[in-house]
Design a protein around this motif. Structure first.
Motif, PDB file in Angstrom:
ATOM      1  N   SER A   1      97.561  53.025  82.054  1.00  0.00           N
ATOM      2  CA  SER A   1      98.309  51.979  81.349  1.00  0.00           C
ATOM      3  C   SER A   1      98.889  52.438  80.013  1.00  0.00           C
ATOM      4  CB  SER A   1      97.412  50.760  81.110  1.00  0.00           C
ATOM      5  OG  SER A   1      96.458  51.012  80.076  1.00  0.00           O
ATOM      6  N   VAL A   2      98.465  53.612  79.502  1.00  0.00           N
ATOM      7  CA  VAL A   2      98.877  54.004  78.150  1.00  0.00           C
ATOM      8  C   VAL A   2     100.066  54.961  78.132  1.00  0.00           C
ATOM      9  CG1 VAL A   2      96.575  53.597  77.203  1.00  0.00           C
ATOM     10  CG2 VAL A   2      97.185  55.893  78.022  1.00  0.00           C
ATOM     11  N   ALA A   3     100.642  55.253  79.301  1.00  0.00           N
ATOM     12  CA  ALA A   3     101.808  56.136  79.382  1.00  0.00           C
ATOM     13  C   ALA A   3     102.597  55.788  80.637  1.00  0.00           C
ATOM     14  CB  ALA A   3     101.375  57.602  79.416  1.00  0.00           C
ATOM     15  N   PRO A   4     103.902  56.064  80.656  1.00  0.00           N
ATOM     16  CA  PRO A   4     104.675  55.860  81.892  1.00  0.00           C
ATOM     17  C   PRO A   4     104.116  56.721  83.025  1.00  0.00           C
ATOM     18  CG  PRO A   4     106.134  56.184  79.999  1.00  0.00           C
ATOM     19  CD  PRO A   4     104.742  56.517  79.537  1.00  0.00           C
ATOM     20  N   ALA A   5     104.384  56.316  84.249  1.00  0.00           N
ATOM     21  CA  ALA A   5     103.880  57.038  85.422  1.00  0.00           C
ATOM     22  C   ALA A   5     104.302  58.503  85.370  1.00  0.00           C
ATOM     23  CB  ALA A   5     104.395  56.386  86.704  1.00  0.00           C
ATOM     24  N   GLY A   6     103.328  59.395  85.582  1.00  0.00           N
ATOM     25  CA  GLY A   6     103.616  60.817  85.592  1.00  0.00           C
ATOM     26  C   GLY A   6     103.708  61.459  84.219  1.00  0.00           C
ATOM     27  N   HIS A   7     103.492  60.677  83.165  1.00  0.00           N
ATOM     28  CA  HIS A   7     103.566  61.179  81.793  1.00  0.00           C
ATOM     29  C   HIS A   7     102.160  61.302  81.196  1.00  0.00           C
ATOM     30  CE1 HIS A   7     108.005  60.042  80.872  1.00  0.00           C
ATOM     31  NE2 HIS A   7     107.843  60.163  82.179  1.00  0.00           N
ATOM     32  N   GLU A   8     102.071  61.986  80.075  1.00  0.00           N
ATOM     33  CA  GLU A   8     100.822  62.065  79.314  1.00  0.00           C
ATOM     34  C   GLU A   8     101.018  61.509  77.910  1.00  0.00           C
ATOM     35  OE1 GLU A   8      98.228  62.592  80.921  1.00  0.00           O
ATOM     36  OE2 GLU A   8      98.053  64.564  81.847  1.00  0.00           O
ATOM     37  N   ASN A   9      99.960  60.920  77.402  1.00  0.00           N
ATOM     38  CA  ASN A   9      99.879  60.383  76.038  1.00  0.00           C
ATOM     39  C   ASN A   9      98.932  61.309  75.268  1.00  0.00           C
ATOM     40  OD1 ASN A   9      98.467  58.992  73.897  1.00  0.00           O
ATOM     41  ND2 ASN A   9      99.118  57.015  74.705  1.00  0.00           N
ATOM     42  N   LEU A  10      99.431  61.985  74.253  1.00  0.00           N
ATOM     43  CA  LEU A  10      98.595  62.909  73.483  1.00  0.00           C
ATOM     44  C   LEU A  10      98.473  62.457  72.037  1.00  0.00           C
ATOM     45  CD1 LEU A  10      99.773  66.489  74.607  1.00  0.00           C
ATOM     46  CD2 LEU A  10      98.055  64.994  75.648  1.00  0.00           C
ATOM     47  N   PHE A  11      97.238  62.502  71.551  1.00  0.00           N
ATOM     48  CA  PHE A  11      96.908  62.244  70.148  1.00  0.00           C
ATOM     49  C   PHE A  11      96.268  63.540  69.655  1.00  0.00           C
ATOM     50  CE2 PHE A  11      93.499  61.319  67.172  1.00  0.00           C
ATOM     51  CZ  PHE A  11      93.950  60.309  66.342  1.00  0.00           C
TER      52      PHE A  11
END
Length: 506
Positions: A376-386
């Protein structure tokens, strides 16, 4: 005296006294909820547009970034908060235990993945250092005592007097708590392999002091992380904030966003009113869950402050941080939820934070990839990096320096993952010392509050009570019990109890 309410057994207060809470981070939300439950009429004043303080979320381009806290340890503290109001954490968010809990990278081919299963953890230790599984059990047995004593007794105290520690269990266990023993020496009593030592010492870097100067009491953090587990609230920490806000609103708390407090009016040793740019409102008590130094320096007169600038300048602050929020248009298979890059010298980086403040020579850094656990925290197939790099507070902060360290960090991250991340970014935002100052009025741009050194423990921290203003109390990471999300929740409760006690006896 006005009619009392008994809506909070054992802590009745005068009927509907009006009180204010400055700041809507974890400590402010906690304080507001307890005050409202006790029968107070509560207003929260938040300078930013969103609730949450450092735990706000940044939502952009289909990504949901937690802007601050990302480690969910000590789940019972969160659960206890919600239970006290008749709810459960599960009423507001789904909690998942991470396995592995986290990963430590010492080199491209030298990686420790810390399993959630304790037997598997013992096997990992034994594979690194024969005999260390038994040592781990002994270490964590001691840490368990510190954790349960610390969380059930020490952190619940307001830190106003040494007499608080005249509890027989605390007196009897003072040597077992190891308040006067170095964390670094304590760890080395049990382990010889440098990788195991680093694993045990890493939480201390974020607690805010050199391991040599941190009390061994804080091995309780190892118990929390290795025995109780590392968890994740689906949707991110913003869901925890959202849940706490709903608890507050159910108790009748009113939220005022974009409402920076500009002044506390004090008459005869009591706060009588609170000023914002647009209004002046009368109150019978105030809890300042904003930056302690800012409240004293900007909101009250010099003669009413607990501490002057000389005091604050002598405090040992926990680190600030350089943070990057990145949206990546492909998956990165080699990254788990939490990855710590310790492929550099911890002592050198720590010295460049605490002893010789400077931008680090070769920094350690941390990568959170919540999209590895949560679609839920990124579009499909994407990554969310902190990405977070601990940094000395009060240091120079420029766009050029941020970019220099972005390139340095990304080179190492790309080498490890085998992905040219910089070529597949569709979102990038940096956050550093100047932003902490601007958004949170943070003293020296610190991210974590005060370092947990021996001389800044318990009653040696800045007082939770203003000693010259009878109805002004403080909460949050610059007072007791200290930095971190669970301590901040507890801090709000303790400060609320003190204000309720004041309202009952005035």
């Amino acid at each position: 005296m006005s009619k009392r309410l008994v809506s909070n057994p054992g802590l009745p207060v005068v009927e509907k006294p009006s009180v204010a809470v400055i700041g809507s981070g974890f400590s402010g939300l906690s304080a507001a909820a307890y005050l409202a439950k006790a029968g107070c009429s509560v207003n929260i004043y938040e300078k930013n547009a969103e609730t949450g303080g450092r735990a706000r979320q940044l939502i952009s381009n289909g990504y949901t970034f937690d802007m601050g806290p990302s480690w969910y340890w000590m789940p019972e503290v969160f659960e206890n908060f919600f239970n006290e109001f008749g709810y459960s954490a599960a009423d507001y968010y789904e909690l998942e235990q991470l396995d592995p809990g986290f990963t430590i990278v010492f080199g491209d081919q030298d990686v420790l993945r810390i399993p959630a299963n304790y037997q598997a953890l013992e096997e990992l230790f034994e594979s690194i250092e024969p005999g260390s599984a038994k040592q781990l059990a002994l270490f964590l047995d001691e840490a368990a005592y510190k954790y349960h004593t610390g969380m059930n007794k020490l952190v619940q105290q307001p830190g106003l007097s040494l007499l608080e520690f005249a509890d027989w269990d605390l007196v009897r266990g003072v040597f077992k708590l190891q308040v006067f023993t170095s964390f670094s020496k304590h760890v080395r009593r049990f382990f010889k392999d440098q990788r195991l030592i680093t694993l045990m010492e890493f939480p201390v870097l974020f607690l805010g002091a050199m391991p040599e100067e941190t009390p061994a009491l804080y091995s309780l953090m190892n118990y929390a992380g290795l025995k109780l587990g590392t968890w994740y609230p689906k949707g991110g920490f913003g869901k925890v904030i959202e849940g706490m806000q709903k608890v507050c609103e159910a108790q009748g708390v009113i939220f005022n966003h974009d409402s920076a407090v500009t002044r506390l009016n004090v008459v005869n040793g009591k706060v009588t009113a609170l000023n914002t740019k647009g209004s002046t409102t009368n109150y019978e008590g105030v809890i300042a869950a904003a930056d302690y130094h800012h409240v004293e320096e900007k909101l009250i007169d010099r003669g009413l402050r607990n501490y002057g600038e000389a005091y604050w300048n002598k405090r040992v602050m926990a680190p600030s941080s350089l943070i990057f929020y990145l949206g990546v248009t492909r998956k990165i298979e080699k990254l788990g939820h939490h990855t710590l890059f310790f492929d550099a010298d911890l002592k050198v980086h720590a010295r460049e934070i605490y002893k010789e403040p400077q931008w680090p020579t070769k920094p350690l850094f941390y990568v959170c990839c919540p999209s590895a656990s949560d679609d839920s925290v990124a579009p499909a197939g994407h990554e969310n990096l902190f990405i977070l790099m601990p940094l000395a507070p009060g240091i120079e902060d420029t766009e050029a320096l941020r970019e220099e360290y972005f390139e340095m960090i990304m080179q190492r991250l790309e080498n490890y993952t085998g992905v040219a991340i910089r070529t597949v970014l569709d979102y990038k935002k940096s956050y550093c010392v100047n932003d902490f100052k601007s958004d949170y009025n943070s003293f020296k741009g610190n991210a974590y509050g005060l370092a947990n050194t021996l001389m800044q423990t318990a009653h040696l921290k800045p007082s939770i009570k203003n000693n010259k203003i009878r109805n002004l109390f403080y909460a949050g990471q610059l007072t007791v019990p200290g930095p971190g999300v669970p301590p901040s929740i507890i801090s709000g409760k303790v400060s609320a109890q003190l204000l309720i006690k004041y309202l009952n006896t005035k």
